[in-house]
Design a protein around this motif. Structure first.
Motif: not given
Length: 267
Positions: A150-162
């Motif tokens: 879930v954590f990585y899915a949220i990062l993927e949805y928000l476009g967080v790349r760091g």
């Protein structure tokens, strides 16, 4: 000792969704296939050693397990159904147009009789060696992995790349599983695991007339449900959304019309 090793190998399969091999042609599939197959083959090999050891020098515990489980295999409808299903897979492979492809499958999907045989192996080994408490350990590990997904899915949805290992931005996140439909389906299973942990009597006692939570896992499970349900909708997978609605309806009807319903009989 050997049964403990088998259980550890089976528990380790809960981490399969986290395995990603970025250097492979199919990074979200190849590593998971290899990881799961290796665990199953090791577990099966240890199970064979244990079985032949018990035949040669039987212990009371070993004989009890073998006798009980063999009787269970003969009478349980689910085991018989899975056995007939696998038999149909064998027949379809024998009569397939391309028997080589039907047996080995490919790396893109990880299917074929060879891979499906490993899933059957997992089923038989868990039925044979898992007790109720072992299933609960597997469910807890799976829920822990679910929070990471879930954590990585949220990062993927928000476009967080760091953040390390974050997939490229997508409006339909697949997280470390790599496919939004697969992620949504996995969330459905996690919701089921969470409800089992919530309603298990060993986690809930009675203090006077008031229920008393004896474990933190019911609370963690509720958080998993609160995270998994929105994630299913975020993936935009209509089949999973429909499955969620139908599943909730069936469970509600079952509990409404069944007296003393026991949904936690895992033995």
């Amino acid at each position: 000792m050997l049964t403990r090793v088998i259980k550890y190998l089976l528990w380790a399969t809960a981490f399969t969704p986290l395995i990603v091999t970025w250097s492979a042609i199919f990074p979200f599939v190849f590593g998971k296939i290899v990881f799961f197959r290796v665990l199953m083959e090791l577990a099966f090999a240890v199970a064979l050693i244990w079985f032949f050891y018990e035949l040669r020098r039987p212990t009371e515990a070993g004989v009890k397990i073998i006798t009980t489980k063999l009787n269970f295999f003969k009478k349980n409808f689910l085991v018989i159904s899975v056995g007939l299903f696998f038999l149909s897979l064998i027949l379809s492979t024998i009569f397939a147009f391309d028997r080589y492809y039907a047996f080995w499958g490919n790396l893109e999907r990880g299917e074929g009789l060879w891979s499906l045989g490993h899933f059957i192996m997992f089923f038989l080994l868990t039925v044979f060696f898992f007790e109720k408490k072992d299933w609960f350990t597997f469910f807890k590990l799976s829920i822990g992995v679910g929070f990471i997904l879930v954590f990585y899915a949220i990062l993927e949805y928000l476009g967080v790349r760091g953040f390390p290992f974050t997939p490229s931005q997508s409006t339909r996140p697949g997280s470390l599983i790599g496919n939004p439909a697969f992620l949504a389906t996995h969330m459905l299973f996690l919701i089921g695991y969470a409800f089992i942990l919530i309603f298990d009597n060993s986690f809930i006692g009675v203090d006077g007339l008031k229920p008393k939570i004896k474990s933190i896992w019911p609370w963690i499970s509720w958080f998993m449900i609160l995270a998994a349900v929105p994630m299913i909708f975020l993936t935009g997978t209509r089949g999973a959304i429909l499955g969620l609605a139908v599943g909730i309806s069936v469970v509600v009807l079952y509990l409404a019309f069944t007296k003393n319903a026991n949904v936690l009989d895992l033995n």
